[in-house]
Design a protein around this motif. Structure first.
Motif, PDB file in Angstrom:
ATOM      1  N   VAL A   1      47.119 -22.252 -30.296  1.00  0.00           N
ATOM      2  CA  VAL A   1      46.801 -21.999 -31.705  1.00  0.00           C
ATOM      3  C   VAL A   1      45.304 -21.795 -31.872  1.00  0.00           C
ATOM      4  CG1 VAL A   1      46.868 -22.969 -34.027  1.00  0.00           C
ATOM      5  CG2 VAL A   1      48.809 -23.280 -32.505  1.00  0.00           C
ATOM      6  N   TRP A   2      44.503 -22.614 -31.218  1.00  0.00           N
ATOM      7  CA  TRP A   2      43.036 -22.493 -31.304  1.00  0.00           C
ATOM      8  C   TRP A   2      42.568 -21.142 -30.792  1.00  0.00           C
ATOM      9  CZ3 TRP A   2      39.597 -22.149 -27.100  1.00  0.00           C
ATOM     10  CH2 TRP A   2      38.248 -22.238 -27.436  1.00  0.00           C
ATOM     11  N   ALA A   3      43.118 -20.700 -29.659  1.00  0.00           N
ATOM     12  CA  ALA A   3      42.736 -19.396 -29.112  1.00  0.00           C
ATOM     13  C   ALA A   3      43.141 -18.270 -30.050  1.00  0.00           C
ATOM     14  CB  ALA A   3      43.377 -19.203 -27.749  1.00  0.00           C
ATOM     15  N   GLY A   4      44.314 -18.401 -30.657  1.00  0.00           N
ATOM     16  CA  GLY A   4      44.726 -17.389 -31.618  1.00  0.00           C
ATOM     17  C   GLY A   4      43.850 -17.368 -32.856  1.00  0.00           C
ATOM     18  N   ALA A   5      43.381 -18.544 -33.282  1.00  0.00           N
ATOM     19  CA  ALA A   5      42.508 -18.613 -34.459  1.00  0.00           C
ATOM     20  C   ALA A   5      41.163 -17.952 -34.195  1.00  0.00           C
ATOM     21  CB  ALA A   5      42.306 -20.069 -34.863  1.00  0.00           C
TER      22      ALA A   5
END
Length: 253
Positions: free
Chosen positions: A246-250
Motif C-alpha cells: 500500500v505504501w509503495a502504491g501511495a
C-alpha cells in the motif's frame, strides 16, 4: 515473581494471532507503523487500505469492535488537539460547513487523526492478543538489554501489587468511617501515602531477599519457549508486507 500478571488490555483467546510468537508480532507492529507514518497525508485511499488490513487482523484475532473502541479512548486528547488545528493554523482558508478554516490545518488534523488512530488500533490489537510477560520475553528475544527487560518486568508486577495494597488501605479507612470529602481529609490521605511507600519498600526488600535465596544472580529464568517457526514468521510478515505494498502504491500512483 515468575507467575504471569494479567492486564485489562489483554483479551484471552486461542486465535491464530494469539498463538504467534511475541517478537514476531512486535516486528510486524513496527513495520506497519513505519509504513503508515511515512505515507503522504494526501493519499486518502491508502489509509482506508490500512484500516481494512487492521480490520482483517481484528477479525482473525476475534477481537470485537466494542473492545477496540473502548481501548481507543486513550487518544482523545490528541483528537482534541487535532480538531483545533483548522482554526489556529495559518495558510489559505476554505469553507467547511459554513466555517472558514485553514486548509493546511485541515490536512494536519487529518494527518494526526488518521495515522494516530491506525497506530493506536495496531497497538491495542498487539496488547489484546499478547500477555505482558510474553511481550517482555519478545523484547528479550529481540536483544533488548536484559537489565531493561527486568526493570520493566518488575515495574509491571509491582504496579499490580501496589494497586492491590492501595485498595486494601482504602477499604480499611472506609471501614473506620473515613470518607474523603474535601481538603480537610488530606492529612489522612497523606499519611496513607507515606504508609504505602514504606510498605512497598519493605515488600521490595523481602522479595529481593527471597529471590537471592532461590539463586537469583541478575537474570530471570526463561520458562516459555518463544522460538518462531518459518510458517509463523511468514504469517506475521503478511501485515507489514501488505502495508508495504500500500505504501509503495501511495508513492507511485
Amino acid at each position: 515473581m515468575s507467575a504471569g500478571h494479567g492486564h485489562r488490555l489483554y483479551r484471552p483467546g486461542d486465535s491464530p494471532v494469539h498463538r504467534l510468537p511475541p517478537h514476531c508480532k512486535l516486528l510486524a507492529l513496527v513495520g506497519f507503523v513505519l509504513a503508515t507514518v511515512s505515507t503522504p497525508r494526501e493519499v486518502y485511499w491508502a489509509f482506508g487500505a490500512y484500516a481494512v488490513l487492521l480490520a482483517g487482523v481484528a477479525a482473525l484475532a476475534r477481537v470485537p469492535a466494542g473492545f477496540l473502541l473502548r481501548r481507543m479512548l486513550v487518544e482523545l486528547p490528541f483528537v482534541g488537539f487535532a480538531l483545533l488545528l483548522p482554526f489556529v493554523a495559518n495558510g489559505p482558508n476554505v469553507e467547511v460547513l459554513g466555517l472558514s478554516v485553514s486548509r493546511d490545518g485541515l490536512l494536519g488534523a487529518w494527518n494526526i487523526m488518521a495515522k494516530g488512530t491506525l497506530g493506536v488500533v495496531a497497538g491495542v490489537l498487539l496488547a489484546a492478543t499478547t500477555e505482558l510477560r510474553t511481550l517482555l520475553l519478545g523484547l528479550q528475544k529481540l536483544r533488548m538489554p536484559p537489565l531493561l527487560v527486568q526493570i520493566m518486568s518488575f515495574m509491571l508486577r509491582y504496579g499490580a501489587v501496589i494497586t492491590a495494597e492501595m485498595g486494601r488501605m482504602r477499604i480499611a479507612r472506609e471501614s473506620r468511617g473515613f470518607v474523603a470529602r474535601d481538603l480537610r481529609q488530606s492529612p489522612a490521605v497523606a499519611k496513607s501515602a507515606g504508609a504505602l511507600f514504606i510498605r512497598s519498600y519493605e515488600r521490595g526488600e523481602r522479595v529481593h531477599l527471597a529471590m537471592l535465596s532461590r539463586g537469583y544472580t541478575g537474570s530471570m529464568p526463561v520458562i516459555l519457549d518463544t522460538r518462531a517457526t518459518g510458517a509463523q514468521w511468514a504469517a506475521t510478515a503478511a501485515l507489514p508486507a501488505a502495508a508495504l505494498v500500500v505504501w509503495a502504491g501511495a508513492l507511485t500512483l
